[in-house]
Write a protein that holds these residues in place. Structure first.
Motif, PDB file in Angstrom:
ATOM      1  N   PRO A  84      -4.714  16.970 -17.903  1.00 26.12           N
ATOM      2  CA  PRO A  84      -4.605  15.575 -18.309  1.00 26.12           C
ATOM      3  C   PRO A  84      -3.495  15.441 -19.347  1.00 26.12           C
ATOM      4  O   PRO A  84      -2.846  16.433 -19.713  1.00 26.12           O
ATOM      5  CB  PRO A  84      -5.965  15.289 -18.950  1.00 26.12           C
ATOM      6  N   CYS A  85      -3.244  14.228 -19.822  1.00 26.48           N
ATOM      7  CA  CYS A  85      -2.301  14.036 -20.917  1.00 26.48           C
ATOM      8  C   CYS A  85      -3.002  13.208 -22.001  1.00 26.48           C
ATOM      9  O   CYS A  85      -4.148  12.773 -21.826  1.00 26.48           O
ATOM     10  CB  CYS A  85      -1.011  13.377 -20.438  1.00 26.48           C
ATOM     11  N   TYR A  86      -2.319  13.001 -23.104  1.00 21.68           N
ATOM     12  CA  TYR A  86      -2.929  12.283 -24.238  1.00 21.68           C
ATOM     13  C   TYR A  86      -3.374  10.875 -23.833  1.00 21.68           C
ATOM     14  O   TYR A  86      -4.392  10.369 -24.297  1.00 21.68           O
ATOM     15  CB  TYR A  86      -1.923  12.228 -25.394  1.00 21.68           C
ATOM     16  N   GLU A  87      -2.604  10.271 -22.939  1.00 19.03           N
ATOM     17  CA  GLU A  87      -2.943   8.909 -22.508  1.00 19.03           C
ATOM     18  C   GLU A  87      -4.154   8.861 -21.585  1.00 19.03           C
ATOM     19  O   GLU A  87      -4.813   7.825 -21.486  1.00 19.03           O
ATOM     20  CB  GLU A  87      -1.736   8.268 -21.812  1.00 19.03           C
ATOM     21  N   CYS A  88      -4.442   9.978 -20.893  1.00 16.54           N
ATOM     22  CA  CYS A  88      -5.692  10.061 -20.115  1.00 16.54           C
ATOM     23  C   CYS A  88      -6.880   9.990 -21.075  1.00 16.54           C
ATOM     24  O   CYS A  88      -7.941   9.473 -20.731  1.00 16.54           O
ATOM     25  CB  CYS A  88      -5.776  11.367 -19.342  1.00 16.54           C
ATOM     26  N   LEU A  89      -6.695  10.529 -22.279  1.00 13.64           N
ATOM     27  CA  LEU A  89      -7.761  10.560 -23.284  1.00 13.64           C
ATOM     28  C   LEU A  89      -7.850   9.228 -24.018  1.00 13.64           C
ATOM     29  O   LEU A  89      -8.943   8.684 -24.227  1.00 13.64           O
ATOM     30  CB  LEU A  89      -7.474  11.702 -24.272  1.00 13.64           C
TER      31      LEU A  89
ATOM     32  N   GLN B 273      -5.105   7.114 -12.384  1.00 16.70           N
ATOM     33  CA  GLN B 273      -4.311   5.909 -12.623  1.00 16.70           C
ATOM     34  C   GLN B 273      -3.561   5.957 -13.965  1.00 16.70           C
ATOM     35  O   GLN B 273      -3.093   4.915 -14.436  1.00 16.70           O
ATOM     36  CB  GLN B 273      -5.221   4.668 -12.611  1.00 16.70           C
ATOM     37  N   CYS B 274      -3.485   7.130 -14.569  1.00 18.79           N
ATOM     38  CA  CYS B 274      -2.812   7.216 -15.881  1.00 18.79           C
ATOM     39  C   CYS B 274      -1.362   6.742 -15.764  1.00 18.79           C
ATOM     40  O   CYS B 274      -0.624   7.178 -14.871  1.00 18.79           O
ATOM     41  CB  CYS B 274      -2.847   8.657 -16.402  1.00 18.79           C
ATOM     42  N   GLY B 275      -0.971   5.887 -16.672  1.00 24.46           N
ATOM     43  CA  GLY B 275       0.375   5.327 -16.641  1.00 24.46           C
ATOM     44  C   GLY B 275       1.455   6.342 -16.959  1.00 24.46           C
ATOM     45  O   GLY B 275       2.638   6.106 -16.698  1.00 24.46           O
ATOM     46  N   THR B 276       1.077   7.484 -17.538  1.00 24.59           N
ATOM     47  CA  THR B 276       2.075   8.471 -17.915  1.00 24.59           C
ATOM     48  C   THR B 276       2.101   9.684 -17.002  1.00 24.59           C
ATOM     49  O   THR B 276       3.175  10.110 -16.567  1.00 24.59           O
ATOM     50  CB  THR B 276       1.837   8.914 -19.377  1.00 24.59           C
ATOM     51  N   CYS B 277       0.933  10.255 -16.689  1.00 20.83           N
ATOM     52  CA  CYS B 277       0.974  11.554 -15.995  1.00 20.83           C
ATOM     53  C   CYS B 277       0.603  11.502 -14.512  1.00 20.83           C
ATOM     54  O   CYS B 277       0.756  12.495 -13.820  1.00 20.83           O
ATOM     55  CB  CYS B 277       0.111  12.592 -16.715  1.00 20.83           C
ATOM     56  N   SER B 278       0.078  10.376 -14.029  1.00 18.34           N
ATOM     57  CA  SER B 278      -0.293  10.378 -12.603  1.00 18.34           C
ATOM     58  C   SER B 278       0.969  10.439 -11.749  1.00 18.34           C
ATOM     59  O   SER B 278       1.891   9.655 -11.934  1.00 18.34           O
ATOM     60  CB  SER B 278      -1.113   9.132 -12.260  1.00 18.34           C
TER      61      SER B 278
HETATM   62 ZN    ZN Z   1      -2.366  11.112 -18.324  1.00 18.72          ZN
END
Ligand code: ZN
Length: 264
Positions: free
Chosen positions: A184-189, A256-261
């Motif tokens: 995941p990434c920070y934005e997933c969290l 659906q993460c805006g950064t890592c998907s």
């Molecule tokens: Zn992410």
């Protein structure tokens, strides 16, 4: 026949000199680190963003452990109210830039470490360039907007990210590695909400708490570089200092993460 793990063979072929063998002997002794791990540390480059309560112990442990190159990024100056917890700074360096103050401390701890100071707010292309140069980025900043920008740069450049936070009597640690498809990434969290988090100057923080979280950030950075121990990628560790309790959670990667998907 000398086995692959034999210290004798490693010593012979190693680029590590006698002074370094002695200086780092207590971690070279660990089979999980050994000479190979120390060589990885010596040739590693880590970017530390924020030289406050978290960044100070991170920088000091990484320098003392022999990480070869450190880039320190911060645009603040040392103030009296920092000294309660920001242990790389001293009463004699009030008013100096935090990166210059920390560099003095690191030079006295381990003069062989190459330290580069970035005395500006890292953003845009400058942030991307610095992240791209690093083997690991350690986020010791105290604002969501900075954290999101660092995260986006780490995902874009596929650079591992060790994120820490501490406020009042609670700390958090999370490790991300965009090189791994499942990470995941920070934005997933923390999906962006537009709200800015409380800072230590507003909410307060107990001094050793930042040492606990900062030390763990340094530890996980060393694990990522040396590849020792078990992977902590995708984990969130929450520490409640009031009750001396720890909770560990696996952070799901959001489709659906805006950064890592779709980034990997
Ligand atoms: Zn992410």
């Amino acid at each position: 026949m000398i086995s692959r793990g034999s210290p004798a063979l490693h010593w012979e072929k190693s680029q590590v000199n006698d002074e370094q063998l002695l200086r780092y002997s207590r971690q070279i002794l660990l089979p999980e680190v050994d000479i190979d791990g120390q060589e990885r540390l010596l040739s590693a480059h880590v970017l530390i963003v924020g030289l406050g309560g978290l960044g100070c112990p991170v920088a000091m442990y990484l320098a003392s452990a022999g990480v070869g190159s450190l880039t320190l990024a911060d645009f603040d100056v040392v103030e009296l109210s920092n000294l309660q917890r920001q242990i790389a700074h001293t009463s004699h360096r009030l008013g100096e830039s935090k990166v210059a103050s920390a560099a003095v401390t690191l030079a006295s701890l381990n003069p062989s470490v190459a330290v580069e100071c970035v005395n500006q707010k890292l953003e845009g292309q400058a942030l991307l360039d610095q992240v791209a140069r690093a083997d690991v980025v350690v986020d010791c900043s105290d604002r969501f907007s900075t954290r999101f920008a660092i995260n986006r740069a780490c995902v874009k450049t596929q650079t591992p990210l060790v994120s820490g936070a501490a406020i009042r009597m609670e700390g958090q640690l999370a490790i991300f590695d965009a090189r791994q498809a499942h990470s995941p990434c920070y934005e997933c969290l923390y999906p962006p909400s537009g709200d800015e988090q409380l800072s230590c100057s507003e909410a307060g923080v107990l001094a050793p708490l930042v040492g606990v979280i900062g030390s763990l950030q340094a530890l996980e950075t060393i694990k990522l570089i040396t590849r020792c121990g078990e992977s902590s990628v995708g984990k969130l560790l929450v520490y409640d200092a009031k009750s001396l309790s720890w909770h560990s959670l696996n952070i799901p990667k959001k489709s659906q993460c805006g950064t890592c998907s779709g980034a990997v």
